[in-house]
Design a protein around this motif. Structure first.
Motif, PDB file in Angstrom:
ATOM      1  N   ALA A 189       7.428   1.371   6.116  1.00 54.24           N
ATOM      2  CA  ALA A 189       7.279   1.300   7.571  1.00 54.24           C
ATOM      3  C   ALA A 189       6.097   2.138   8.036  1.00 54.24           C
ATOM      4  CB  ALA A 189       8.565   1.765   8.252  1.00 54.24           C
ATOM      5  N   SER A 190       5.954   3.325   7.470  1.00 59.99           N
ATOM      6  CA  SER A 190       4.841   4.203   7.863  1.00 59.99           C
ATOM      7  C   SER A 190       3.498   3.582   7.492  1.00 59.99           C
ATOM      8  CB  SER A 190       4.994   5.568   7.182  1.00 59.99           C
ATOM      9  OG  SER A 190       6.211   6.183   7.554  1.00 59.99           O
ATOM     10  N   LEU A 191       3.428   3.005   6.297  1.00 60.15           N
ATOM     11  CA  LEU A 191       2.165   2.432   5.828  1.00 60.15           C
ATOM     12  C   LEU A 191       1.804   1.130   6.560  1.00 60.15           C
ATOM     13  CD1 LEU A 191       2.600   3.045   1.994  1.00 60.15           C
ATOM     14  CD2 LEU A 191       1.056   4.250   3.536  1.00 60.15           C
ATOM     15  N   GLN A 192       2.804   0.439   7.065  1.00 61.01           N
ATOM     16  CA  GLN A 192       2.543  -0.804   7.794  1.00 61.01           C
ATOM     17  C   GLN A 192       2.290  -0.569   9.278  1.00 61.01           C
ATOM     18  OE1 GLN A 192       2.146  -4.073   7.001  1.00 61.01           O
ATOM     19  NE2 GLN A 192       2.179  -3.509   4.850  1.00 61.01           N
ATOM     20  N   LEU A 193       2.996   0.402   9.862  1.00 61.39           N
ATOM     21  CA  LEU A 193       2.965   0.566  11.318  1.00 61.39           C
ATOM     22  C   LEU A 193       2.106   1.729  11.796  1.00 61.39           C
ATOM     23  CD1 LEU A 193       6.789  -0.010  11.981  1.00 61.39           C
ATOM     24  CD2 LEU A 193       4.942  -1.705  12.046  1.00 61.39           C
ATOM     25  N   LEU A 194       1.937   2.755  10.955  1.00 59.20           N
ATOM     26  CA  LEU A 194       1.254   3.966  11.421  1.00 59.20           C
ATOM     27  C   LEU A 194      -0.085   4.216  10.730  1.00 59.20           C
ATOM     28  CD1 LEU A 194       4.359   6.375  11.526  1.00 59.20           C
ATOM     29  CD2 LEU A 194       3.388   5.007  13.397  1.00 59.20           C
ATOM     30  N   VAL A 195      -0.212   3.808   9.480  1.00 58.47           N
ATOM     31  CA  VAL A 195      -1.423   4.104   8.702  1.00 58.47           C
ATOM     32  C   VAL A 195      -2.038   2.805   8.198  1.00 58.47           C
ATOM     33  CG1 VAL A 195      -2.362   5.332   6.716  1.00 58.47           C
ATOM     34  CG2 VAL A 195      -0.406   6.286   7.959  1.00 58.47           C
ATOM     35  N   ASP A 196      -3.329   2.640   8.423  1.00 55.64           N
ATOM     36  CA  ASP A 196      -4.031   1.465   7.913  1.00 55.64           C
ATOM     37  C   ASP A 196      -4.661   1.821   6.571  1.00 55.64           C
ATOM     38  OD1 ASP A 196      -5.304  -0.882   7.478  1.00 55.64           O
ATOM     39  OD2 ASP A 196      -6.709  -0.733   9.163  1.00 55.64           O
ATOM     40  N   THR A 197      -3.987   1.454   5.483  1.00 58.06           N
ATOM     41  CA  THR A 197      -4.441   1.834   4.143  1.00 58.06           C
ATOM     42  C   THR A 197      -5.498   0.879   3.590  1.00 58.06           C
ATOM     43  OG1 THR A 197      -2.706   0.534   3.081  1.00 58.06           O
ATOM     44  CG2 THR A 197      -2.180   2.839   3.630  1.00 58.06           C
ATOM     45  N   GLN A 198      -5.661  -0.281   4.226  1.00 57.75           N
ATOM     46  CA  GLN A 198      -6.564  -1.324   3.724  1.00 57.75           C
ATOM     47  C   GLN A 198      -6.109  -1.873   2.366  1.00 57.75           C
ATOM     48  OE1 GLN A 198      -9.235  -2.547   5.546  1.00 57.75           O
ATOM     49  NE2 GLN A 198      -8.415  -1.245   7.172  1.00 57.75           N
ATOM     50  N   ILE A 227       6.094 -13.543   8.063  1.00 55.60           N
ATOM     51  CA  ILE A 227       7.403 -13.606   7.401  1.00 55.60           C
ATOM     52  C   ILE A 227       7.438 -12.695   6.180  1.00 55.60           C
ATOM     53  CG2 ILE A 227       9.007 -15.103   6.169  1.00 55.60           C
ATOM     54  CD1 ILE A 227       7.978 -17.425   7.818  1.00 55.60           C
ATOM     55  N   GLN A 228       6.434 -12.846   5.311  1.00 55.27           N
ATOM     56  CA  GLN A 228       6.432 -12.092   4.060  1.00 55.27           C
ATOM     57  C   GLN A 228       6.251 -10.598   4.295  1.00 55.27           C
ATOM     58  OE1 GLN A 228       7.464 -13.555   1.570  1.00 55.27           O
ATOM     59  NE2 GLN A 228       7.104 -15.709   2.014  1.00 55.27           N
ATOM     60  N   THR A 229       5.439 -10.229   5.286  1.00 58.43           N
ATOM     61  CA  THR A 229       5.229  -8.807   5.573  1.00 58.43           C
ATOM     62  C   THR A 229       6.517  -8.158   6.061  1.00 58.43           C
ATOM     63  OG1 THR A 229       2.923  -9.261   6.157  1.00 58.43           O
ATOM     64  CG2 THR A 229       3.823  -7.149   6.861  1.00 58.43           C
ATOM     65  N   VAL A 230       7.210  -8.813   6.986  1.00 53.12           N
ATOM     66  CA  VAL A 230       8.473  -8.270   7.507  1.00 53.12           C
ATOM     67  C   VAL A 230       9.525  -8.215   6.398  1.00 53.12           C
ATOM     68  CG1 VAL A 230      10.358  -8.666   9.138  1.00 53.12           C
ATOM     69  CG2 VAL A 230       7.991  -9.004   9.863  1.00 53.12           C
ATOM     70  N   ASN A 231       9.530  -9.216   5.527  1.00 52.15           N
ATOM     71  CA  ASN A 231      10.488  -9.210   4.412  1.00 52.15           C
ATOM     72  C   ASN A 231      10.346  -7.958   3.552  1.00 52.15           C
ATOM     73  OD1 ASN A 231      11.998 -11.526   4.791  1.00 52.15           O
ATOM     74  ND2 ASN A 231      10.592 -12.835   3.669  1.00 52.15           N
ATOM     75  N   GLY A 232       9.129  -7.395   3.502  1.00 55.42           N
ATOM     76  CA  GLY A 232       8.901  -6.211   2.682  1.00 55.42           C
ATOM     77  C   GLY A 232       9.769  -5.026   3.055  1.00 55.42           C
ATOM     78  N   PHE A 233      10.236  -4.986   4.305  1.00 54.50           N
ATOM     79  CA  PHE A 233      11.127  -3.901   4.720  1.00 54.50           C
ATOM     80  C   PHE A 233      12.486  -3.985   4.034  1.00 54.50           C
ATOM     81  CE2 PHE A 233       8.151  -3.937   8.260  1.00 54.50           C
ATOM     82  CZ  PHE A 233       7.979  -2.589   8.531  1.00 54.50           C
ATOM     83  N   PHE A 234      12.851  -5.168   3.557  1.00 52.20           N
ATOM     84  CA  PHE A 234      14.204  -5.376   3.068  1.00 52.20           C
ATOM     85  C   PHE A 234      14.293  -5.740   1.581  1.00 52.20           C
ATOM     86  CE2 PHE A 234      13.714  -7.040   7.436  1.00 52.20           C
ATOM     87  CZ  PHE A 234      14.453  -6.091   8.124  1.00 52.20           C
ATOM     88  N   ASN A 235      13.323  -6.546   1.085  1.00 51.11           N
ATOM     89  CA  ASN A 235      13.559  -7.155  -0.222  1.00 51.11           C
ATOM     90  C   ASN A 235      13.333  -6.237  -1.416  1.00 51.11           C
ATOM     91  OD1 ASN A 235      10.718  -7.215  -0.107  1.00 51.11           O
ATOM     92  ND2 ASN A 235      10.667  -9.388   0.424  1.00 51.11           N
ATOM     93  N   VAL A 236      12.114  -5.714  -1.576  1.00 51.86           N
ATOM     94  CA  VAL A 236      11.827  -4.911  -2.767  1.00 51.86           C
ATOM     95  C   VAL A 236      12.621  -3.599  -2.801  1.00 51.86           C
ATOM     96  CG1 VAL A 236      10.006  -3.872  -4.179  1.00 51.86           C
ATOM     97  CG2 VAL A 236       9.559  -6.002  -2.973  1.00 51.86           C
ATOM     98  N   PRO A 237      12.911  -2.941  -1.650  1.00 52.77           N
ATOM     99  CA  PRO A 237      13.774  -1.749  -1.732  1.00 52.77           C
ATOM    100  C   PRO A 237      15.122  -2.042  -2.396  1.00 52.77           C
ATOM    101  CG  PRO A 237      12.749  -1.872   0.421  1.00 52.77           C
ATOM    102  CD  PRO A 237      12.383  -3.139  -0.294  1.00 52.77           C
TER     103      PRO A 237
END
Length: 532
Positions: free
Chosen positions: A451-460, A410-420
């Protein structure tokens, strides 16, 4: 399935429904202001109850207890640290909203930037509600009910089929309630359920400890505090779902967004009859957040000692209730969970139609030269709620496949919408010349980068730290654009207050008390306290 449990469930649910109906039957919902903002008439108890129980929903109850069961008390930080964010919102943001007389959060963005920014943010809110908020509330409610009443076992249906059926039943009932009652009904039921939440929050840990101690609650408490004490620690390390450092970065931003920007939360406050009621209501809700670990986390701690290996950790909370509670109490807790699912679901539906009608549909008709009557807009709003509900009910069952735990999802998906959205709002608050193009650029940059950092790049890097880094970068980008292309005329806030905006004179005293209690909770659940 115990008959007394069923009877208890319907008894308590019926009480809430009847009282809510009696309270709102004379309340006009045949106007947009009545349907969406309860005619700006809510007192502080209704504001506080609406805020608290719209926030504490089945997703929160199920998700936090799941993470407490699988990890430790670090997940407590989401609710407890929100007290600090709520007090900041009460002092600095809500007076601005009430002073300008807005009906939705994007209304402020239109005044500060332009109409296009308002429409973009309205769409972001709607997408967030349709694909994340409403489905997760329905899914968690279905999981809770199946765990409490064992529908899949009783009717010999698969778990997947049972979840589908429960989601559609709950969605249909919730949609009907929202359409008929409007925000006033939601606020009244929220307040009643909030009182029930406190009572249940006190009763359930006692029953769990009593069961754990073979009838002796004191012995159960001794077991809880003397074994598996690592679960009692709320100060997270890098290996925990919530590292302690994130409390000062992304979590603070997420909480500020949630309590100061999220439409279905802010709408409860915009319905206040004055600023005093608004600020008192927020203080009541903040106190409730400090008590809420009794229901959101302690049952998960007890479940650690009752269920060593659960195939689906999401069921830790409902299975514990079913095991430790007498039938009458099980029905009571089930009624609370039932209400928790519906209050957030109904508030989300009501806010979705508010955003669509006031920020998208009505302006579109006016642009075409049409002036639709309120009755027609209300009919459209209710049809839109039905459509949103159907989409959410189709998405909800698939959350079962979420990885890394339900609440983290829930919290990870919320990141796409809330802080922006909070970022452009924050820059709008603290600057006067940053132009509309900066807000649009900031939104595109933030969402694309996340989206790029969550879906395409594993930043750790923990997603909350990522949100904070992107907040800094996006703010710098917007300020740079504002420096290069400033607004020709600096923004000036227009006063259009529809209610009294005299602040509550005792707010600072209560703020200090609440903050001290917040710090004490972290001290108690730390290696210097119970987890040593």
């Amino acid at each position: 399935m115990n008959v007394l449990t069923i009877a208890s469930f319907f008894f308590f649910t019926g009480i809430v429904a009847i009282i809510s109906w009696r309270k709102v039957r004379r309340q006009k919902t045949d106007t947009l202001n009545g349907l969406f903002l309860a005619n700006r008439s809510l007192g502080f108890l209704f504001v506080g109850g609406g805020l608290l129980f719209t926030n504490i929903n089945t997703a929160t109850i199920i998700g936090e207890n799941e993470l407490t069961y699988t990890n430790n008390m670090t997940v407590m930080a989401w609710g407890v640290t929100s007290v600090f964010a709520m007090l900041l919102v009460s002092e600095f943001i809500m007076p601005i909203y009430l002073r300008t007389g807005i009906s939705t959060t994007p209304d402020y963005l239109e005044a500060r930037y332009d109409r296009t920014t308002k429409k973009i943010v309205s769409v972001i809110f709607l997408v967030s509600y349709i694909i994340n908020l409403l489905p997760t509330v329905l899914y968690s409610g279905a999981v809770a009910f199946n765990g409490l009443f064992h529908f899949s076992e009783r009717f010999r249906t698969s778990y997947w089929t049972t979840i589908w059926i429960l989601i559609w039943v709950m969605g249909a009932i919730g949609c009907l309630y929202s359409i008929l009652g409007g925000l006033k009904a939601i606020a009244v039921s929220d307040t009643l359920l909030g009182l029930g939440l406190f009572a249940g929050g006190l009763a359930l840990p006692f029953l769990g400890l009593k069961y754990l101690g073979d009838g002796d609650a004191a012995q159960g408490l001794h077991i809880l505090l003397s074994s598996d004490t690592s679960h009692l620690n709320s100060i997270g390390t890098a290996a925990d779902p919530i590292p302690f450092s994130t409390l000062f970065t992304g979590m603070l931003l997420v909480n500020l967004y949630y309590w100061g920007t999220e439409q279905y939360i802010v709408q409860q406050v915009l319905a206040s009859k004055d600023l005093v009621s608004c600020q008192k209501g927020i203080a009541v809700a903040a106190l409730g957040k400090l008590i809420s670990p009794l229901l959101l986390n302690v049952p998960g701690l007890i479940a650690v000692h009752l269920f060593r290996h659960l195939p689906n950790a999401t069921e830790a909370f409902p299975k514990m209730i079913s095991l430790v509670s007498p039938p009458f109490i099980s029905g009571y807790i089930a009624a609370i969970i039932f209400g928790a699912a519906f209050t957030t679901f109904n508030a989300g539906l009501n806010s979705s139609s508010t955003l669509f009608i006031l920020n998208i549909y009505k302006p579109w008709l006016e642009k075409k030269g049409q002036q639709p009557p309120e009755a027609a807009l209300i009919r459209t709003a209710k049809r839109f709620e039905i459509a949103v509900c159907l989409v959410a009910m189709c998405i909800a069952p698939f959350i079962i496949f979420a990885k890394k735990g339900f609440y983290t999802y829930i919290q990870t998906v919320n990141g796409f919408f809330n802080v922006p959205v909070f970022t452009i709002l924050f820059i709008g608050f603290v600057t006067k010349k940053v132009p509309p193009i900066a807000a649009k650029t900031g939104l595109i940059f933030f969402i694309t980068a996340y989206a790029s950092l969550q879906l395409l790049v594993d930043t750790q890097i923990h997603f909350l730290h990522l949100l904070f880094i992107l907040f800094i970068l996006t703010s710098a980008l917007m300020l740079a654009i504002g420096r290069l292309y400033p607004m020709a005329t600096p923004y000036r806030q227009k006063v259009n207050n529809l209610v009294d905006i005299q602040p509550w004179k005792h707010r600072h005293v209560y703020a200090v008390i609440l903050l001290i209690l917040m710090l004490l909770l972290f001290l108690i659940f730390s290696r210097a306290g119970l987890a040593r």
